[in-house]
Enzyme design. Structure first.
Site, PDB file in Angstrom:
ATOM      1  N   PRO A  79       0.838  -1.199   0.000  1.00 30.28           N
ATOM      2  CA  PRO A  79       0.000   0.000   0.000  1.00 30.28           C
ATOM      3  C   PRO A  79       0.871   1.246   0.000  1.00 30.28           C
ATOM      4  CG  PRO A  79      -0.007  -1.062   2.166  1.00 30.28           C
ATOM      5  CD  PRO A  79       0.720  -1.974   1.244  1.00 30.28           C
ATOM      6  N   TYR A 131      -5.219   3.019   8.362  1.00 30.24           N
ATOM      7  CA  TYR A 131      -4.578   3.798   9.414  1.00 30.24           C
ATOM      8  C   TYR A 131      -5.633   4.144  10.453  1.00 30.24           C
ATOM      9  CZ  TYR A 131      -0.359   4.929   6.677  1.00 30.24           C
ATOM     10  OH  TYR A 131       0.815   4.874   5.979  1.00 30.24           O
ATOM     11  N   THR A 157      -1.906  -0.809   9.595  1.00 35.47           N
ATOM     12  CA  THR A 157      -0.535  -0.301   9.696  1.00 35.47           C
ATOM     13  C   THR A 157      -0.358   0.386  11.038  1.00 35.47           C
ATOM     14  OG1 THR A 157      -0.358  -0.038   7.304  1.00 35.47           O
ATOM     15  CG2 THR A 157       1.174   1.233   8.647  1.00 35.47           C
ATOM     16  N   ARG A 166      10.711  13.574   7.394  1.00 33.14           N
ATOM     17  CA  ARG A 166      11.501  13.229   6.212  1.00 33.14           C
ATOM     18  C   ARG A 166      12.019  14.538   5.616  1.00 33.14           C
ATOM     19  NH1 ARG A 166       6.116  10.019   4.758  1.00 33.14           N
ATOM     20  NH2 ARG A 166       6.169   8.682   6.617  1.00 33.14           N
ATOM     21  N   HIS A 268       8.353   0.537   7.196  1.00 27.14           N
ATOM     22  CA  HIS A 268       7.666   1.576   6.422  1.00 27.14           C
ATOM     23  C   HIS A 268       8.625   2.184   5.400  1.00 27.14           C
ATOM     24  CE1 HIS A 268       3.651   3.559   6.725  1.00 27.14           C
ATOM     25  NE2 HIS A 268       4.221   4.435   5.920  1.00 27.14           N
ATOM     26  N   ARG A 303      14.820  -4.513  -3.718  1.00 26.38           N
ATOM     27  CA  ARG A 303      15.214  -3.827  -4.947  1.00 26.38           C
ATOM     28  C   ARG A 303      15.505  -4.773  -6.105  1.00 26.38           C
ATOM     29  NH1 ARG A 303      13.271  -0.618  -2.303  1.00 26.38           N
ATOM     30  NH2 ARG A 303      14.081   1.358  -1.482  1.00 26.38           N
ATOM     31  N   GLY A 322       7.421  -1.860  -3.111  1.00 25.89           N
ATOM     32  CA  GLY A 322       6.876  -0.529  -2.911  1.00 25.89           C
ATOM     33  C   GLY A 322       7.331   0.476  -3.936  1.00 25.89           C
TER      34      GLY A 322
END
Length: 371
Positions: A79, A131, A157, A166, A268, A303, A322
């Site tokens: 998600p 959430y 989550t 961030r 996350h 990856r 993701g």
């Protein structure tokens, strides 16, 4: 550009050229100085696979069992909020991919597209990510809406009691909805291909909150959620319940005792707590504590196909990809998404052959990490 995607590194490189700086850094960024993301990457790189020879691996399968059904690929779609920032219609591209590959699409609470058309486009292969926010009133309205839409799995989550800081995102003044000032206007002007496509498609929005009596603030505190919240959700939700964002063995054991159907080990994407442990290493610890039969999912930092294989060797029952999928969309749209997906399938299959395994079943990947 799809022909130029030979790895997730290629997809990221092309996406970085095409996306506005603000959007790229929103997708790519991590918490703090991003040492958590670097630590997880270093942990993946430190896990060494054990090549084996002269084993008949001419027939290999990437299919895995998932809640009693068969997923055609060993990874699903995490998600992710506001995917349409990576390209117009990205959510629906991901949904169609989920339908073709018969893997779960994680539909974010903060998706750009409402949950109802996404489960339809995914032909039922969609799980709703939830959430808890505020006092929970809106949260449980979303649960009822997911039930009515036909979802059979909710992903709760739990690793965002407060939204992580961030810095790359903050430096650009990233907010949802967008606030356009001189810096953002210049950013968009220097990336006209993305800007014109976004203008034609309409401003991306958090579509699941377009319902009466519910407002949502992306940075609103979610800190009130507790074990009673989980118990209430377990009581009212008749379907499967996955809890995502677990890195601690004690928490995992408590969740197992609380009756959840699966646990998703995740940091996350290193976007929450910079000093969190490396999730690929926590995965093995949690697997050892929970035992072999309990479903244990994994995301964060995948990856390549070799990364996927390492996650299964560390104890994952299933994995989720993701941001690299968003990079593929930004690089070359739906064609780029399929191109990267095919690359990851090929990488995983080739890696299986190199370690002398025919599948990703636990017995097949046991012992492929060289100590």
């Amino acid at each position: 550009m799809a022909t130029g995607i030979h790895s997730s590194v290629d997809a990221r490189r092309i996406a970085r050229q095409r996306l506005p700086w603000m959007v790229f850094d929103y997708i790519d960024g991590a918490a703090g100085r991003e040492t958590g993301a670097a630590r997880n990457r270093a942990s993946f790189d430190a896990l060494v696979l054990r090549p084996r020879i002269l084993r008949d691996v001419s027939e290999r399968s990437l299919a895995v069992s998932l809640f009693g059904k068969t997923a055609k690929a060993p990874f699903g779609i995490s998600p992710m909020g506001m995917c349409n920032l990576s390209g117009p219609g990205a959510d629906l591209m991901l949904a169609r991919l989920a339908a073709r590959e018969q893997v779960p699409l994680g539909v974010s609470t903060v998706a750009s597209t409402a949950m109802e058309p996404l489960i339809e486009a995914a032909e039922g292969h969609a799980w709703f990510q939830l959430y808890f926010s505020g006092d929970g009133a809106g949260t449980f309205k979303l649960v009822e809406r997911a039930k009515a839409a036909g979802y059979d799995t909710i992903i709760l989550t739990v690793d965002v009691p407060e939204v992580g800081r961030r810095p790359r995102e903050l430096r650009h003044g990233f907010t949802m909805p967008f606030r356009i000032g001189p810096k953002q206007f210049l950013d968009f002007a220097l990336h006209p291909r993305w800007s014109l496509a976004a203008l034609f498609d309409g401003r991306p929005q958090m579509a699941n909150f377009d319902m009466p009596g519910y407002t949502f603030d992306r940075v609103e505190s979610r800190a009130k959620a507790n074990w009673d919240t989980l118990a209430h959700l377990r009581d009212i939700w008749p379907g499967r319940l996955v809890v995502k964002g677990v890195l601690d063995v004690e928490d995992a054991l408590a969740l197992q005792a609380a009756g959840v159907d699966a646990i998703q080990v995740s940091s996350h994407g290193a976007r929450q707590l910079e000093s969190a442990p490396s999730p690929i290493m926590a995965l093995a610890e949690i697997k050892a504590a929970l035992g072999g039969a309990f479903p244990l999912f994994y995301d964060s930092g995948l990856r390549s196909g070799e990364d996927v294989l390492k996650a299964y060797a560390q104890g994952a029952s299933f994995t989720f990809l993701g941001r690299i999928l968003q990079f593929a969309i930004a690089a070359a749209g739906e064609e780029g998404l399929q191109a990267l997906w095919d690359v990851l399938r090929q990488e995983t299959s080739i890696s299986l052959a190199q370690v002398g395994a025919n599948s990703l079943e636990p017995h097949a990947v046991r012992g492929i990490i060289r100590n």
